[in-house]
Design a protein around this motif. Sequence first.
Motif, mmCIF file in Angstrom:
data_model
loop_
_atom_site.group_PDB
_atom_site.id
_atom_site.type_symbol
_atom_site.label_atom_id
_atom_site.label_comp_id
_atom_site.label_asym_id
_atom_site.label_seq_id
_atom_site.Cartn_x
_atom_site.Cartn_y
_atom_site.Cartn_z
ATOM 1 N N SER A 1 60.837 25.259 54.473
ATOM 2 C CA SER A 1 60.303 25.531 53.138
ATOM 3 C C SER A 1 60.968 26.798 52.598
ATOM 4 O O SER A 1 61.657 27.519 53.336
ATOM 5 C CB SER A 1 58.792 25.738 53.214
ATOM 6 O OG SER A 1 58.501 26.920 53.956
ATOM 7 N N ALA B 1 59.379 25.253 60.749
ATOM 8 C CA ALA B 1 58.247 24.447 60.258
ATOM 9 C C ALA B 1 57.019 25.277 59.920
ATOM 10 O O ALA B 1 56.099 24.779 59.281
ATOM 11 C CB ALA B 1 57.884 23.376 61.288
ATOM 12 N N GLN C 1 51.454 26.270 61.245
ATOM 13 C CA GLN C 1 50.342 25.324 61.222
ATOM 14 C C GLN C 1 50.586 24.201 62.221
ATOM 15 O O GLN C 1 51.616 23.527 62.183
ATOM 16 C CB GLN C 1 50.160 24.748 59.817
ATOM 17 C CG GLN C 1 49.650 25.747 58.805
ATOM 18 C CD GLN C 1 48.293 26.334 59.171
ATOM 19 O OE1 GLN C 1 47.407 25.629 59.646
ATOM 20 N NE2 GLN C 1 48.134 27.632 58.957
ATOM 21 N N GLU D 1 56.623 17.427 63.169
ATOM 22 C CA GLU D 1 58.023 17.692 63.512
ATOM 23 C C GLU D 1 58.293 17.401 64.991
ATOM 24 O O GLU D 1 59.379 16.931 65.342
ATOM 25 C CB GLU D 1 58.380 19.146 63.182
ATOM 26 C CG GLU D 1 58.276 19.507 61.712
ATOM 27 C CD GLU D 1 59.201 18.678 60.830
ATOM 28 O OE1 GLU D 1 60.208 18.140 61.350
ATOM 29 O OE2 GLU D 1 58.919 18.561 59.623
ATOM 30 N N SER E 1 49.334 21.245 62.523
ATOM 31 C CA SER E 1 49.461 19.895 61.966
ATOM 32 C C SER E 1 50.907 19.622 61.539
ATOM 33 O O SER E 1 51.456 18.548 61.814
ATOM 34 C CB SER E 1 48.518 19.715 60.775
ATOM 35 O OG SER E 1 48.713 20.744 59.819
ATOM 36 N N ALA E 2 51.556 20.612 60.892
ATOM 37 C CA ALA E 2 52.952 20.461 60.476
ATOM 38 C C ALA E 2 53.867 20.431 61.693
ATOM 39 O O ALA E 2 54.822 19.649 61.755
ATOM 40 C CB ALA E 2 53.347 21.599 59.538
#
Length: 339
Positions: free
Chosen positions: A215, A179, A182, A189, A184-185
């Motif tokens: 990603s 992930a 970060q 998850e 926030s990300a």
Amino acid sequence: MDVKTAIKEIKQGKISPLYLCYGTEKYQIQQFIALLQEQVVDPDQRDFALAHFDLTETPVEVVIEEAETPPFLAERKLIIAKDSALFTAGRDGSKIEHKVETLLDYSKNPAEYSVIVFVVNSEKLDERKKVVKAIKSAGIALSFLPVSGAELVQWVVREVESRGSRIGTDAAEALIASAGVQMSALAVEVDKLCLYAGPGGKIEPATVEQLVARSTEQNVFVMVENIANLKLDKALDIFYELLKQREEPIKIAALIARQFRIMLQVKDLARQSYSQQQIASQLSLHPYAVKIAGEQARKFDAAMLRSILSELAELDYKMKSGRIDKVLGLEMFLLKLGA
């Protein structure tokens, strides 16, 4: 004062009239403001006791005017003013002219019934500015910068436990590898994984691999990790999967080059006795990315890393000039590197 101490004081009811929150870790800032809101504003009074301002569109004197106006049907109010360049060294890109003297005067005698939080999306404040000195004197300035590699892993573990599930450090590291760094990300998850695991359930690395999509950048990161660990079959699996997703081979090659360049830079700076945090600051990277790059770099000597980067530069030229098929060229590079 650090963030942990400030949070402890807020929970004890010791709330400053002025806060200056700066740094790049937006999720932590949001969590801090949420805690302040919980302590300062009654949920039933939010329409009257909570105000938001964007200082790229609103002059700071309007914020001060709001702070000096007694709250309606509430004991105290919370005012959040974001995106302010008043406290940094860079030029203010907005066309708004701020009367800084208004804030300086207010800081000498802030209203008892108002709490102002200034949010600055910058790693550093301009310590030379009067307004920064004034806020630090009358209130509290807090730095929200990325945490170190080990701290990020422990943060993931705590977040999972706070939701009633369990996770080991191996699965936490797998989550960060998939992930990114970060918060926030990662928090999104973590919510998904905890929902899947259920109360008391344990999140395993296999669960992370199954549920968390990577990603392109993270896929390349894992690909290089597999190459460093001589797991060529796994590295090629990721490469072929990226091709199925119609990722451009030139982009994949550029991301591979970036990771090897980071490895070389980390290796060189570590040799000069730079700490992990100093390297992160020097290269504008997250400390966890520096940690992993350092571990990868130990499996290559500096000469080898320079040779790989030279080959990637040559491959980039051939791919862009049409001298080699892009997929075949990158595939041959990976096979040679793995060998």
